[in-house]
Design a protein around this motif. Structure first.
Motif, PDB file in Angstrom:
ATOM      1  N   GLU A  81      20.375  75.730  47.641  1.00  0.00           N
ATOM      2  CA  GLU A  81      21.198  76.812  48.210  1.00  0.00           C
ATOM      3  C   GLU A  81      22.683  76.577  47.930  1.00  0.00           C
ATOM      4  O   GLU A  81      23.412  77.503  47.551  1.00  0.00           O
ATOM      5  N   ALA A  82      23.131  75.340  48.068  1.00  0.00           N
ATOM      6  CA  ALA A  82      24.537  75.012  47.795  1.00  0.00           C
ATOM      7  C   ALA A  82      24.848  75.161  46.304  1.00  0.00           C
ATOM      8  O   ALA A  82      25.900  75.681  45.933  1.00  0.00           O
ATOM      9  N   ILE A  83      23.921  74.720  45.466  1.00  0.00           N
ATOM     10  CA  ILE A  83      24.120  74.842  44.015  1.00  0.00           C
ATOM     11  C   ILE A  83      24.198  76.306  43.617  1.00  0.00           C
ATOM     12  O   ILE A  83      25.060  76.711  42.838  1.00  0.00           O
ATOM     13  N   ARG A  84      23.305  77.123  44.168  1.00  0.00           N
ATOM     14  CA  ARG A  84      23.332  78.568  43.876  1.00  0.00           C
ATOM     15  C   ARG A  84      24.666  79.175  44.295  1.00  0.00           C
ATOM     16  O   ARG A  84      25.235  80.001  43.594  1.00  0.00           O
ATOM     17  N   SER A  85      25.157  78.754  45.439  1.00  0.00           N
ATOM     18  CA  SER A  85      26.421  79.277  45.931  1.00  0.00           C
ATOM     19  C   SER A  85      27.577  78.845  45.023  1.00  0.00           C
ATOM     20  O   SER A  85      28.455  79.653  44.706  1.00  0.00           O
ATOM     21  N   LEU A  86      27.558  77.580  44.607  1.00  0.00           N
ATOM     22  CA  LEU A  86      28.636  77.071  43.754  1.00  0.00           C
ATOM     23  C   LEU A  86      28.687  77.815  42.418  1.00  0.00           C
ATOM     24  O   LEU A  86      29.753  78.187  41.948  1.00  0.00           O
ATOM     25  N   PHE A  87      27.520  78.049  41.841  1.00  0.00           N
ATOM     26  CA  PHE A  87      27.471  78.698  40.534  1.00  0.00           C
ATOM     27  C   PHE A  87      27.158  80.189  40.629  1.00  0.00           C
ATOM     28  O   PHE A  87      26.958  80.842  39.617  1.00  0.00           O
ATOM     29  N   ARG A  88      27.115  80.693  41.861  1.00  0.00           N
ATOM     30  CA  ARG A  88      26.851  82.111  42.115  1.00  0.00           C
ATOM     31  C   ARG A  88      25.555  82.573  41.447  1.00  0.00           C
ATOM     32  O   ARG A  88      25.504  83.592  40.767  1.00  0.00           O
ATOM     33  N   ILE A  89      24.482  81.797  41.662  1.00  0.00           N
ATOM     34  CA  ILE A  89      23.162  82.129  41.136  1.00  0.00           C
ATOM     35  C   ILE A  89      22.419  82.887  42.229  1.00  0.00           C
ATOM     36  O   ILE A  89      22.198  82.356  43.317  1.00  0.00           O
ATOM     37  N   PRO A  90      22.033  84.128  41.979  1.00  0.00           N
ATOM     38  CA  PRO A  90      21.365  84.905  43.012  1.00  0.00           C
ATOM     39  C   PRO A  90      19.997  84.339  43.374  1.00  0.00           C
ATOM     40  O   PRO A  90      19.326  83.739  42.524  1.00  0.00           O
ATOM     41  N   PRO A  91      19.568  84.516  44.636  1.00  0.00           N
ATOM     42  CA  PRO A  91      18.227  84.076  45.022  1.00  0.00           C
ATOM     43  C   PRO A  91      17.172  84.753  44.148  1.00  0.00           C
ATOM     44  O   PRO A  91      17.332  85.883  43.713  1.00  0.00           O
ATOM     45  N   GLY A  92      16.103  84.041  43.880  1.00  0.00           N
ATOM     46  CA  GLY A  92      15.030  84.583  43.060  1.00  0.00           C
ATOM     47  C   GLY A  92      15.136  84.200  41.599  1.00  0.00           C
ATOM     48  O   GLY A  92      14.174  84.294  40.856  1.00  0.00           O
ATOM     49  N   VAL A  93      16.315  83.751  41.173  1.00  0.00           N
ATOM     50  CA  VAL A  93      16.501  83.310  39.789  1.00  0.00           C
ATOM     51  C   VAL A  93      16.095  81.833  39.736  1.00  0.00           C
ATOM     52  O   VAL A  93      16.545  81.026  40.545  1.00  0.00           O
ATOM     53  N   GLU A  94      15.240  81.499  38.778  1.00  0.00           N
ATOM     54  CA  GLU A  94      14.753  80.130  38.662  1.00  0.00           C
ATOM     55  C   GLU A  94      15.867  79.202  38.184  1.00  0.00           C
ATOM     56  O   GLU A  94      16.596  79.524  37.249  1.00  0.00           O
ATOM     57  N   VAL A  95      15.988  78.063  38.849  1.00  0.00           N
ATOM     58  CA  VAL A  95      16.953  77.041  38.452  1.00  0.00           C
ATOM     59  C   VAL A  95      16.153  75.913  37.819  1.00  0.00           C
ATOM     60  O   VAL A  95      15.319  75.293  38.466  1.00  0.00           O
ATOM     61  N   LYS A  96      16.367  75.680  36.536  1.00  0.00           N
ATOM     62  CA  LYS A  96      15.648  74.617  35.839  1.00  0.00           C
ATOM     63  C   LYS A  96      16.392  73.308  35.999  1.00  0.00           C
ATOM     64  O   LYS A  96      17.615  73.270  35.927  1.00  0.00           O
ATOM     65  N   ARG A  97      15.638  72.259  36.181  1.00  0.00           N
ATOM     66  CA  ARG A  97      16.214  70.919  36.253  1.00  0.00           C
ATOM     67  C   ARG A  97      15.814  70.177  34.998  1.00  0.00           C
ATOM     68  O   ARG A  97      14.659  70.208  34.585  1.00  0.00           O
ATOM     69  N   TYR A  98      16.761  69.521  34.405  1.00  0.00           N
ATOM     70  CA  TYR A  98      16.514  68.774  33.183  1.00  0.00           C
ATOM     71  C   TYR A  98      16.741  67.293  33.442  1.00  0.00           C
ATOM     72  O   TYR A  98      17.512  66.914  34.331  1.00  0.00           O
ATOM     73  N   PRO A  99      16.090  66.450  32.646  1.00  0.00           N
ATOM     74  CA  PRO A  99      16.263  65.007  32.836  1.00  0.00           C
ATOM     75  C   PRO A  99      17.666  64.573  32.412  1.00  0.00           C
ATOM     76  O   PRO A  99      18.323  65.260  31.630  1.00  0.00           O
ATOM     77  N   PRO A 100      18.129  63.426  32.911  1.00  0.00           N
ATOM     78  CA  PRO A 100      19.459  62.943  32.526  1.00  0.00           C
ATOM     79  C   PRO A 100      19.507  62.610  31.042  1.00  0.00           C
ATOM     80  O   PRO A 100      18.517  62.168  30.462  1.00  0.00           O
ATOM     81  N   VAL A 101      20.652  62.848  30.426  1.00  0.00           N
ATOM     82  CA  VAL A 101      20.797  62.559  28.993  1.00  0.00           C
ATOM     83  C   VAL A 101      21.205  61.107  28.744  1.00  0.00           C
ATOM     84  O   VAL A 101      21.156  60.653  27.608  1.00  0.00           O
ATOM     85  N   CYS A 102      21.606  60.394  29.791  1.00  0.00           N
ATOM     86  CA  CYS A 102      21.994  58.985  29.671  1.00  0.00           C
ATOM     87  C   CYS A 102      21.432  58.193  30.842  1.00  0.00           C
ATOM     88  O   CYS A 102      21.192  58.747  31.915  1.00  0.00           O
ATOM     89  N   THR A 103      21.243  56.912  30.625  1.00  0.00           N
ATOM     90  CA  THR A 103      20.864  56.027  31.718  1.00  0.00           C
ATOM     91  C   THR A 103      22.089  55.823  32.614  1.00  0.00           C
ATOM     92  O   THR A 103      23.200  56.228  32.260  1.00  0.00           O
ATOM     93  N   GLU A 104      21.898  55.164  33.734  1.00  0.00           N
ATOM     94  CA  GLU A 104      23.030  54.883  34.626  1.00  0.00           C
ATOM     95  C   GLU A 104      24.072  54.006  33.944  1.00  0.00           C
ATOM     96  O   GLU A 104      25.241  54.033  34.311  1.00  0.00           O
TER      97      GLU A 104
END
Length: 78
Positions: free
Chosen positions: A25-48
């Motif tokens: 919900e906070a991420i959607r608000s920050l990026f103004r992503i409307p509810p119902g739109v799928e948010v894809k999560r991707y793996p990290p591109v680098c190790t820690e």
């Protein structure tokens, strides 16, 4: 109780999201992503430690190419 994201400044909201990375919900608000739109999560591109993860980079590159094709009306290309 969650804060009211609409009342937060962009800087406050960004700081909140950095501390609560799973709060969609906070991420959607920050990026103004409307509810119902799928948010894809991707793996990290680098190790820690900052070492690149080639397979994850490939996944991200493919996702970017697909998105560009979709935005250009070429979604059946990939």
């Amino acid at each position: 109780m969650k804060p009211n994201f609409e009342e937060m400044t962009k800087a406050e909201l960004k700081a909140y999201v950095l501390q609560h990375r799973d709060d969609i919900e906070a991420i959607r608000s920050l990026f103004r992503i409307p509810p119902g739109v799928e948010v894809k999560r991707y793996p990290p591109v680098c190790t820690e430690e900052g070492v690149p993860i080639p397979e994850n980079i490939r996944i991200m590159e493919q996702a970017i190419q697909e998105r560009v094709a979709q935005d250009n009306g070429e979604s059946d290309r990939y």
